[in-house]
Write a protein that holds these residues in place. Sequence first.
Motif, short mmCIF file in Angstrom:
data_model
loop_
_atom_site.label_atom_id
_atom_site.label_comp_id
_atom_site.label_asym_id
_atom_site.label_seq_id
_atom_site.Cartn_x
_atom_site.Cartn_y
_atom_site.Cartn_z
N ILE A 387 -86.56 35.11 22.10
CA ILE A 387 -85.70 35.19 20.92
C ILE A 387 -84.98 33.85 20.79
N VAL A 388 -85.41 33.06 19.82
CA VAL A 388 -84.80 31.76 19.57
C VAL A 388 -84.14 31.84 18.20
N LYS A 389 -82.83 31.64 18.16
CA LYS A 389 -82.14 31.80 16.88
C LYS A 389 -81.11 30.69 16.68
N LEU A 390 -80.94 30.36 15.39
CA LEU A 390 -79.93 29.38 14.99
C LEU A 390 -78.67 30.12 14.57
N THR A 391 -77.57 29.81 15.25
CA THR A 391 -76.30 30.44 14.89
C THR A 391 -75.91 30.01 13.48
N PRO A 392 -75.58 30.94 12.59
CA PRO A 392 -75.26 30.59 11.20
C PRO A 392 -74.20 29.51 11.12
N SER A 393 -74.43 28.54 10.22
CA SER A 393 -73.49 27.44 10.07
C SER A 393 -73.58 26.91 8.65
N ALA A 394 -72.62 26.05 8.30
CA ALA A 394 -72.66 25.41 7.00
C ALA A 394 -73.79 24.39 6.95
N THR A 395 -74.19 23.99 5.74
CA THR A 395 -75.25 23.00 5.59
C THR A 395 -74.82 21.67 6.20
N VAL A 396 -75.68 21.09 7.05
CA VAL A 396 -75.41 19.81 7.70
C VAL A 396 -76.47 18.81 7.25
N SER A 397 -76.05 17.82 6.46
CA SER A 397 -76.98 16.81 5.94
C SER A 397 -76.82 15.51 6.71
N VAL A 398 -77.94 14.90 7.06
CA VAL A 398 -77.93 13.62 7.78
C VAL A 398 -78.97 12.69 7.17
N LYS A 399 -78.84 11.42 7.49
CA LYS A 399 -79.85 10.43 7.12
C LYS A 399 -80.46 9.90 8.41
N ALA A 400 -81.70 10.33 8.68
CA ALA A 400 -82.36 9.98 9.93
C ALA A 400 -83.86 10.13 9.74
N ASP A 401 -84.60 9.83 10.80
CA ASP A 401 -86.06 10.01 10.78
C ASP A 401 -86.34 11.50 11.04
N ARG A 402 -86.74 12.21 10.01
CA ARG A 402 -86.87 13.66 10.09
C ARG A 402 -87.89 14.09 11.16
N ASP A 403 -89.06 13.44 11.19
CA ASP A 403 -90.10 13.81 12.15
C ASP A 403 -89.63 13.61 13.57
N LYS A 404 -88.97 12.48 13.84
CA LYS A 404 -88.57 12.18 15.21
C LYS A 404 -87.42 13.07 15.66
N ILE A 405 -86.48 13.37 14.76
CA ILE A 405 -85.42 14.31 15.12
C ILE A 405 -86.01 15.69 15.35
N GLY A 406 -87.04 16.06 14.56
CA GLY A 406 -87.75 17.32 14.80
C GLY A 406 -88.39 17.36 16.18
N ASN A 407 -88.96 16.22 16.60
CA ASN A 407 -89.54 16.14 17.96
C ASN A 407 -88.48 16.35 19.03
N VAL A 408 -87.29 15.79 18.81
CA VAL A 408 -86.19 15.95 19.78
C VAL A 408 -85.80 17.42 19.90
#
Length: 510
Positions: A387-408
Amino acid sequence: LVEQAAVAIIVFKGNEITIDAVNPKMLQLLDKPADIAGKPLLEAIPELFGQKAYELLHQVYTTGKTFNGNETAVQLNRNGKIETGFYNFTYTPLIENGKITGIIDIAVDVTSQVMAAKMVQKLNDELANANEELSVTNKQINISNQMLTNINEDLIFSRKQLEQSEQILRMAIEAANFGNWSINVNSRVLIVSSRFKELFGFHPQDKITLSDCLNQITDDFKPAAEHAIENALARPEEFDLSFTIKTFNDQKIRWLRTVGNLTETANNDISSFTGIIMDITEQKKDEQRKNDFIGMVSHELKTPLTSLGAYVQLLQRINANTTENNTINVLDKAGQQIKKMNSMINGFLNLSRLESGKIHLEKTDFELNVLIEEVISELLLTSSNYIVKLTPSATVSVKADRDKIGNVITNLASNAIKYSPNNKNVEIFCTIDNMNAVVLVKDHGIGIKPENLPNLFDRYYRVEGKQTSTISGFGIGLYLSAEIIQRHGGKIWAESIVGKGSTVGFSLPM
């Protein structure tokens, strides 16, 4: 039945091995038209003459014994060109009224599997050879490290017996083929050994200054080297710098490493900046060869692995409506293992690119919590019992390399799953803290001992212990994650309590 069969089938009649019936699958395998039916085999497929597969037909027709061929090489004319393929086949005699009247041949093309196996064996052999070479290199590095340790011990002893230790130090430096240097902190006058001059491409009789040496440093390292030297002259800190130069006389590129520190007088006044310098060109070449090899092997492994994945997906589609649960489960597990292998190979490729400076950030604006949801969905495909879940939160917008942050995020969540064999809950938090986007991945697994936490993000570092001995990995996931986050100007950390679980988090500037 022959026509509708899902495998390649051909039926022969008589001792002339005449083709009596052939289905579309066999015509496709042979790359022949349908009009070969009714013709003797050698008339229809003359290239089979003298080949083992043809001779075995006569043997089966004569003896009446079934023959099973495994990965047998057969040469066939395809598009006007003779090609060698590998096939599994079964020759079964047809018996009517106690007499052999023909043969039925059922065949499967296994060329791709055979070639992939040969490629894997070749890669394994190359890996074994590379490991032997790396072992030799490691022994040489250990010898060099031991020499440096001996030199450091001599330097400590020199504080007690100055004249004797200076002589020992000179002998040690000459034996190790190091150069030595000293810079007066106030006047910036440089005093160097003959070996130092040789490394920079000067003659022993040449008089050189600090500026002369800095001018030989290549443009890509020169600003950093000048800054590092000025900082070292101003602060009593350890100085360790690696850089490339173009030698003065022959213009050759050479890698050098120099270490040193500020020397204090008896009155605690800093008088000079001293150190040693060594040629590390071969060491750098070895590192580059290692990185190139890892990159090459990883790239070569992806091709057969991609083909294998395609075959598994094809089999999954073919068996989509089957009631054989064992078949479906086996194919699902095979697909999961292929994804794991792809992930490991991508890790090695990213490591190779990182160390060769080929990883670049392509920053875009995106919502971090949406990316986390996508990662969770993909992880659950291979870890459905968690069971892997994201705790509900407000929208968090960033400017970064999406693929590499996804890998992290994938690395952190995958580790949380791997190291939580008994508790299947993994929580992910995404928040904003002091103008930084913060992501936390929390598990309730085996935890990490305090002494292991400082090295957790080192390259190839793995926590050793009974509980981790059966968990696969190469110790590169967290290292790559840390490098990616640091290149974004962020921070990464880990907290843990043994037996209760771990929390690994990172922050990104918004």
